[in-house]
Design a protein around this motif. Structure first.
Motif, PDB file in Angstrom:
ATOM      1  N   VAL B  40       0.830  -1.212   0.000  1.00 11.38           N
ATOM      2  CA  VAL B  40       0.000   0.000   0.000  1.00 11.38           C
ATOM      3  C   VAL B  40       0.862   1.260   0.000  1.00 11.38           C
ATOM      4  O   VAL B  40       0.707   2.133  -0.857  1.00 11.38           O
ATOM      5  N   LEU B  48      -4.708  -1.037  -2.180  1.00 13.73           N
ATOM      6  CA  LEU B  48      -5.756  -0.056  -1.881  1.00 13.73           C
ATOM      7  C   LEU B  48      -5.555   0.524  -0.484  1.00 13.73           C
ATOM      8  O   LEU B  48      -5.115  -0.177   0.424  1.00 13.73           O
ATOM      9  N   PRO B  49      -5.899   1.795  -0.303  1.00  6.40           N
ATOM     10  CA  PRO B  49      -5.771   2.418   1.016  1.00  6.40           C
ATOM     11  C   PRO B  49      -6.960   2.111   1.906  1.00  6.40           C
ATOM     12  O   PRO B  49      -8.065   1.914   1.416  1.00  6.40           O
ATOM     13  N   VAL B  50      -6.722   2.054   3.210  1.00  9.16           N
ATOM     14  CA  VAL B  50      -7.811   1.938   4.185  1.00  9.16           C
ATOM     15  C   VAL B  50      -7.523   2.961   5.283  1.00  9.16           C
ATOM     16  O   VAL B  50      -6.409   3.028   5.804  1.00  9.16           O
ATOM     17  N   ILE B  51      -8.515   3.777   5.620  1.00 11.53           N
ATOM     18  CA  ILE B  51      -8.288   4.899   6.543  1.00 11.53           C
ATOM     19  C   ILE B  51      -7.980   4.402   7.965  1.00 11.53           C
ATOM     20  O   ILE B  51      -8.667   3.534   8.488  1.00 11.53           O
ATOM     21  N   ASP B 279     -11.161   5.141  -4.154  1.00 10.12           N
ATOM     22  CA  ASP B 279     -10.833   3.938  -3.390  1.00 10.12           C
ATOM     23  C   ASP B 279     -11.239   4.038  -1.925  1.00 10.12           C
ATOM     24  O   ASP B 279     -11.087   3.085  -1.177  1.00 10.12           O
ATOM     25  N   LEU B 280     -11.720   5.213  -1.514  1.00  7.11           N
ATOM     26  CA  LEU B 280     -12.102   5.381  -0.111  1.00  7.11           C
ATOM     27  C   LEU B 280     -13.552   5.822   0.002  1.00  7.11           C
ATOM     28  O   LEU B 280     -14.067   6.513  -0.881  1.00  7.11           O
ATOM     29  N   VAL B 281     -14.169   5.440   1.088  1.00  7.31           N
ATOM     30  CA  VAL B 281     -15.515   5.931   1.363  1.00  7.31           C
ATOM     31  C   VAL B 281     -15.371   7.179   2.246  1.00  7.31           C
ATOM     32  O   VAL B 281     -14.335   7.368   2.877  1.00  7.31           O
TER      33      VAL B 281
END
Lengths: 488, 483
Positions: B40, B48-51, B279-281
Motif C-alpha cells: 500500500v 488499496l488504502p484503508v483509513i 478507493d475510499l468511502v
C-alpha cells in the motif's frame, strides 16, 4: 484424458478422490493448453509447475481423508491484471512486463483457499482498456469459435481459455463490460457482481469506481460456485460491502415463475445486429414460457451512458496509471538521463496507443477549467443513469438485454476506429455506471459465433440474476455447445 | 504612511499514531530505509488504502482544541503530481473541493503578545499522507528513495491571514504546539520535522485590500519562522518603498545566511487535477463519536493555568510557566500532591530544575528525578534537616543519580548541624584564628560578622545551620540578638 476437458466442474467433482485425481484433472487441462494455446493464445503466462505442485498437495489432502474444499482441483485461469504472488503480473502492458507481485489479490487468495488450482495468467487489452484483446502489449488472443475473430475484451484471454477448454473457470475484471462482452463472444457464462461485492484488493486499477472482479465459466452453476468463493467483505478494500453472502447455488433451482423481466426498448434500437436481436427476444420468450412476466421498460439515459463512462473511466485511469513511472518497479527506459526523461521515455515506450489516448482524455477531463464541464457533469449523469435503473427495478426484478450489439467481429476490423470499438460495450457500460450485477449467458449462434443474453439485477441481488440465468440455461441447450477446436 | 503586515500560516503536523494513514506499517522514526513498507505505502499495482481510524480521531482532537466545526462527512481527494518520493504520483489528501468539506473548518486559537490577547482564525484542518524521502549521496549521479515515511499520517492546519507580525506568528506556533502536545495529537517538534510550517506574507496600507503575497518555506524551528518572516517583511517593505511590486512566488529561507531567496519559478501554475478518491468511502463522524473524543480531551493550558493560580495561590507568571507543557504541569501537581508546598516546589522547578533542563536540552519527562523526590527535598529543607544551600547540591546529585534526597543526604553526611555544643567549638576556633574581623565587629562594623559566619560554614562544609551560627557568634562577641 481429453474427455475431462470442457465439462463443468459440478459434473467432475463427484469423481475426485475416487476414479480421478486432481493431478489428472490439472494435467488434462495443461495438455489441452499445450495442444491449443498456440492457436488461441489465451495465456500470457502458464504456471504449470506451481499448478502441478498445488494439485499434488490437494491430492495428499484428499488421501488423508480431509473434506473437499468447495473448488477442490478446479483448474482456473486468472486475468493478468490480478496480482498473483510470485507469478508475473503484466496487465498486458510492456510497462509491467517484469513485475512479479509480492502478494495475492484477495479474490485469488480466496480461490486458492477454496482449493482452485491456478494454471496461469490470461491475456487482456492493456490495463483492461479495450473490447477485443487486440490492445494487449504482447499479442492478440483469438476467438476459439472462429480463429480469425476476436474473443472480445478486455478479459478475452479468460473467456477464450474457458471456451477452448484451457481452463475450467476463470477470473476476469469488468469495468464497462470486460467480463460479459467476451463471455458473450466466446459462448461462455460471465458475471459482473455488484460494485462492492468482491474485493478489488490486488486488482490493478483501471477505473476504481467501476472495476469489479467476476467469474467466467462453462455454465451458470459453476459461475455460482466460483462467485461464492470470492465474495464478501475484505478489510483491505474500503469499498467492499459488509453484507451477508447468500448461498448462490442453493437458490439456483427456485425457477422464474412470477419473476418480472423488464425489456428496455432502448437496448433493441439502432446498431443491434438483427440476428442478435432475434436470438435475445427468443430468449425472453423462453423465460416467459417458464412462467416469468415480461414487460417493456424505459432506460432513456442509455444514449448518454457511453460518453459518461469514457469521461469517468479515463479520468480515474489517468490518475491510477500515474504510478507507472520507472522509479520503483516495472519497465524503466534505458534512454532516461534525468528525472523528466525517466518519466517521459518510460511511459512513452511502456504504454500502448489506447492507454495513452485514455490517459490524455482523462487528464484533460480533470484539468482546471474543464473539471466542472466534464468530470463533474459525468458524475451527475451517472446519478441519472442509476435513477433510471432504480425506477425500472420498482416494477421488474431483472432486465433482459443483448450483451453485445453484434455476435462478433474480425481481428483488425475495428482497430482503426476507436469509437466503433467503444460501441461494443454500449449495452454493458450502463450496468457498471449503476454498479449493478449483470450476467451474460449463451443464447444462440450467428454464423458459428455465439450470442449472449445479458440479465441485470438490483444491487446485491446476484442470486436472482443467477436463478433466472439458470432457469433459462436449463431450458435450452446453448451452454452445451463446445467450439470446433475443442471437439477436434 | 506605514504598512500593515499580513501573515497566514500553513502547518503540517505529524500525528502520534503507531501505524500509517492508509496501511498497517509502523511510523517509527529512524528505521533502516524501506523496512517499514508494504504494497500500500509503496503504491504497488492493485493495492488499496484503508483509513486509519486513530488518525481521524487525532484529527478530531485537534479540531476540537482549535474550536473548529467538525463535518459529519468528509471526503479524501487525490492531488496528482509527479515526484519520485510520491510512489503513486498522487497524494491522498482532504483538499477542500467543491461540495466536499475537509474534516473540520472555521475555528480559532487565542494568543497573547505583549499582554494583548488576539484571536487567530483557523481556516481548516485536514488529513493527508506524507511522502517518502529522497536521499542524495554526495558521490555519484544517483538519488535514493526511502519510503519509510511514505503514508505517515499528517494533519494540515491552515490559518486565516490574521497574524500581524512575525512575533505573533511565533506566539501562534508556540501556542499551537502547546495545545497539540496537551491533546496528545503530535510531539510538534519543528527540529524533528513533526511540525512543519510554511508562511504566506504580504504588506498593505491599512484599510486596503491584501497585497501580493510570497510563500516562505524551509524554516526548521519556530525561531527561524520568526526570523524569516522579519526578513521577508523588511524585504517587501523595501521593494514597495522603492516603488516596486512584490512578485507572487515561493521563497526559501536560508538559515545560515539569514535571507529568503526565490526558488526556481515554474513556467505555469501547477494543476493538481483534484478529484474525489474513489478507493475510499467518506469519513463519517457521528455525534456520539465526536462527544466521546471531546470527553477524552485533557484540561487545556489556559484553563489549567487559571486553576493552578486559584488552587495553589501562585502568580500568573509562574503559573503560565508551569503549564508550558503538560508534562511540567503534571510534574508540578504530582509534587504538590506529595508535599503541599506549592510555592517552594514552583520555585525549585522554575529555578534550578529549569536551568538544568535548559543546560542539558532535556524535557521534564526525561528527568531521573520524580515529582515525589522533589517534594521530599522541599520537605527536608522545611523540616530543617538540610539547609537551602545544601539542598542545591542534593538536587544536582539527584539529577545525576536518580537517588532519593534522603539517601543522598545520609550518604554524604549532609544533615544540618543543629547541635549548639558542636558548633560552639568551631565558633571559638574561628574567633581565635581571625582577630582582625573580630576587632572590626567589636568596633561596630557589624557587616564583618558575615565573614565570620562564612568561615564557620566553610569549616563545617556548609552543614551548619546559618541562623544558629549567627546567633552563637553574636552572643559570643556580645552583640544584641538580630532584630
Amino acid at each position: 484424458m481429453r474427455e475431462l476437458v470442457g465439462r463443468p466442474y459440478h459434473e467432475i467433482r463427484p469423481r475426485l478422490g475416487k476414479d480421478l485425481s486432481v493431478r489428472e484433472l490439472v494435467d488434462a487441462y495443461l495438455e489441452n493448453i499445450a495442444r491449443l494455446d498456440g492457436q488461441v493464445r489465451a495465456y500470457l503466462t502458464v504456471s504449470a509447475d506451481q499448478a502441478r505442485a498445488q494439485a499434488r498437495e490437494l491430492d495428499d489432502r484428499l488421501a488423508r481423508g480431509e473434506p473437499l474444499p468447495p473448488l477442490a482441483g478446479v483448474p482456473v485461469a486468472v486475468k493478468d491484471n490480478l496480482c498473483t504472488r510470485g507469478v508475473r503480473t503484466t496487465c498486458g502492458s510492456r510497462i509491467l512486463e517484469p513485475f512479479v507481485p509480492p502478494y495475492d489479490a484477495t479474490a485469488v487468495q480466496r480461490l486458492r483457499e477454496a482449493g482452485a488450482v491456478l494454471l496461469g495468467k490470461t491475456n487482456l487489452d492493456e490495463f483492461a482498456m479495450g473490447s477485443s484483446t487486440e490492445n494487449s502489449g504482447f499479442f492478440a488472443t483469438r476467438n476459439p469459435w472462429r480463429l480469425d475473430h476476436v474473443p472480445g475484451g478486455s478479459s478475452g484471454g479468460s473467456a477464450a481459455a474457458v471456451a477452448a477448454g484451457e481452463a475450467l473457470a476463470a477470473l476476469g475484471s469488468d469495468t464497462g463490460g470486460s467480463i460479459r462482452q467476451p463471455a458473450s463472444l466466446c459462448g461462455v457464462v460471465g458475471l459482473k457482481p455488484t460494485y462492492g461485492r468482491v474485493s478489488r484488493y490486488g486488482l490493478v486499477a483501471f477505473a476504481s469506481s467501476l472495476d469489479q472482479i467476476g467469474p467466467l465459466s462453462l455454465d451458470v452453476r459453476d459461475c455460482a460456485l466460483v462467485l461464492q468463493a470470492i465474495c464478501g467483505r475484505d478489510p483491505h478494500d474500503s469499498t467492499s460491502v459488509d453484507l451477508p453472502v447468500p448461498d448462490f447455488v442453493a437458490s439456483l433451482e427456485a425457477g422464474v415463475r412470477g419473476v418480472r423481466v423488464g425489456v428496455p426498448a432502448e437496448f433493441f434500437g439502432e446498431g443491434l445486429q438483427p440476428e442478435v436481436r432475434q436470438a435475445v427476444l427468443e430468449a425472453v420468450r423462453v423465460l416467459e414460457g417458464l412462467g416469468a412476466r415480461v414487460e417493456e421498460v424505459a432506460l432513456p439515459t442509455l444514449e448518454y451512458a457511453l460518453p459518461t463512462y469514457y469521461l469517468i473511466a479515463c479520468a480515474e485511469a489517468s490518475s491510477n496509471l500515474a504510478r507507472y513511472d520507472g522509479v520503483a518497479y516495472g519497465y524503466r527506459s534505458p534512454r532516461a538521463h534525468d528525472l523528466y526523461t525517466l518519466y517521459a521515455r518510460t511511459r512513452a515506450e511502456g504504454f500502448g496507443p489506447e492507454v495513452k489516448r485514455r490517459i490524455m482524455l482523462g487528464t484533460f477531463a480533470l484539468s482546471e477549467g474543464y473539471y466542472e464541464g466534464f468530470y463533474k457533469k459525468a458524475q451527475q449523469v451517472r446519478t441519472l443513469v442509476r435513477r433510471d435503473f432504480d425506477r425500472c427495478f420498482q416494477t421488474v426484478d431483472v432486465l433482459a438485454t443483448p450483451t453485445s450489439p453484434v455476435a462478433g467481429f474480425r481481428l483488425g476490423e475495428r482497430t482503426a476506429d476507436p469509437l466503433q470499438m467503444y460501441l461494443a460495450d454500449v449495452y454493458t457500460i450502463p450496468v457498471n455506471l449503476a454498479g449493478l450485477p449483470g450476467i451474460s449467458v449463451p443464447c444462440g449462434f450467428v454464423e458459428g459465433l455465439p450470442v449472449g443474453l445479458q440479465l441485470v439485477g438490483r444491487p446485491f441481488e446476484e442470486a436472482t440474476v443467477l436463478r433466472v440465468a439458470y432457469a433459462y440455461e436449463q431450458a435450452t441447450e446453448w451452454h452445451r455447445h463446445r467450439c470446433p477446436l475443442l471437439r477436434a | 504612511m506605514d504598512y500593515e503586515t499580513v501573515i497566514g500560516l500553513e502547518i503540517h503536523v505529524q500525528l502520534l499514531t503507531q501505524s500509517k494513514m492508509f496501511c498497517g506499517c509502523s511510523t517509527r522514526f529512524g528505521a533502516p530505509p524501506n523496512t517499514q513498507t508494504c504494497p500500500v505505502c509503496l503504491g504497488l499495482p492493485g493495492s488499496l488504502p484503508v483509513i486509519n481510524r486513530r488518525a481521524v480521531e487525532l484529527g478530531l482532537r485537534a479540531a476540537l482544541v482549535l474550536n473548529c466545526t467538525v463535518h459529519p462527512s468528509s471526503q479524501f481527494h487525490r492531488k496528482n503530481y509527479y515526484y519520485p518520493d510520491l510512489p503513486k504520483n498522487y497524494q491522498i489528501s482532504q483538499y477542500q473541493y467543491l461540495e466536499h468539506p475537509p474534516l473540520a473548518t472555521d475555528g480559532y486559537l487565542d494568543i497573547e503578545v505583549d499582554g494583548q490577547r488576539r484571536r487567530v482564525g483557523i481556516r481548516r484542518v485536514h488529513l493527508e499522507e506524507d511522502t517518502g524521502r529522497l536521499v542524495h549521496p554526495a558521490e555519484g549521479a544517483v538519488s535514493w528513495v526511502d519510503y519509510n515515511r511514505s503514508g505517515v499520517p499528517l494533519m494540515e492546519i491552515v490559518t486565516y491571514p490574521d497574524l500581524r507580525s512575525p512575533q505573533e506568528a511565533r506566539a501562534f506556533l508556540l501556542k499551537l504546539r502547546q495545545v497539540l502536545q496537551y491533546a496528545e495529537v503530535s510531539t510538534g517538534r519543528m527540529e524533528e520535522g513533526t511540525l512543519r510550517c510554511d508562511a504566506n506574507v504580504s504588506l498593505r496600507r491599512p484599510g486596503e485590500p491584501l497585497g501580493t503575497r510570497t510563500e516562505v518555506k524551509n524554516m526548521n524551528s519556530i525561531r527561524s519562522v520568526e526570523r524569516a518572516l522579519a526578513y521577508e517583511v523588511a524585504r517587501q517593505r523595501e521593494v514597495l518603498e522603492r516603488g516596486g511590486a512584490v512578485v507572487q512566488e515561493t521563497r526559501h529561507w536560508d538559515e545560515r545566511r539569514g535571507i529568503t531567496f526565490a526558488s526556481r519559478s515554474k513556467e505555469e501554475a501547477e494543476d493538481y487535477r483534484y478529484f474525489p478518491e474513489p478507493d475510499l468511502v467518506p469519513v463519517e463522524v457521528t455525534p456520539e463519536w465526536l462527544e466521546e473524543v471531546r470527553r477524552s480531551l485533557p484540561e487545556l493550558p489556559d484553563a489549567r493555568r487559571d486553576r493552578i493560580m486559584a488552587q495553589y495561590g501562585l502568580g500568573r507568571y509562574d503559573a503560565e510557566l508551569l503549564v508550558q507543557t503538560r508534562a511540567t504541569a503534571d510534574f508540578f501537581e504530582a509534587a504538590v500532591a506529595a508535599h503541599p508546598s506549592p510555592k517552594s516546589i514552583a520555585n525549585w522547578m522554575l529555578g534550578d530544575l529549569s536551568a538544568y533542563l535548559n543546560e542539558h536540552n532535556l524535557e521534564i519527562d526525561q528527568l531521573r528525578v520524580t515529582p515525589g523526590q522533589l517534594a521530599e527535598l522541599v520537605r527536608l529543607v522545611e523540616e530543617g534537616t538540610i539547609s537551602g544551600r545544601i539542598a542545591k547540591d542534593v538536587l544536582v546529585e539527584m539529577l545525576e543519580t536518580g537517588d532519593s534526597p534522603r539517601s543522598i543526604v545520609d550518604r554524604r553526611g549532609w544533615v544540618q548541624i543543629a547541635d549548639e555544643g558542636a558548633l560552639r567549638e568551631t565558633v571559638e576556633a574561628v574567633i581565635r584564628d581571625h582577630p582582625e574581623p573580630v576587632r572590626d565587629v567589636q568596633a561596630g562594623k557589624e557587616k564583618a560578622i558575615a565573614f565570620l559566619v562564612g568561615q564557620v560554614m566553610r569549616r563545617t562544609q556548609g552543614r551548619a545551620n546559618p541562623a544558629l551560627v549567627q546567633r552563637l557568634l553574636r552572643e559570643r562577641l556580645g552583640l544584641p540578638p538580630q532584630g
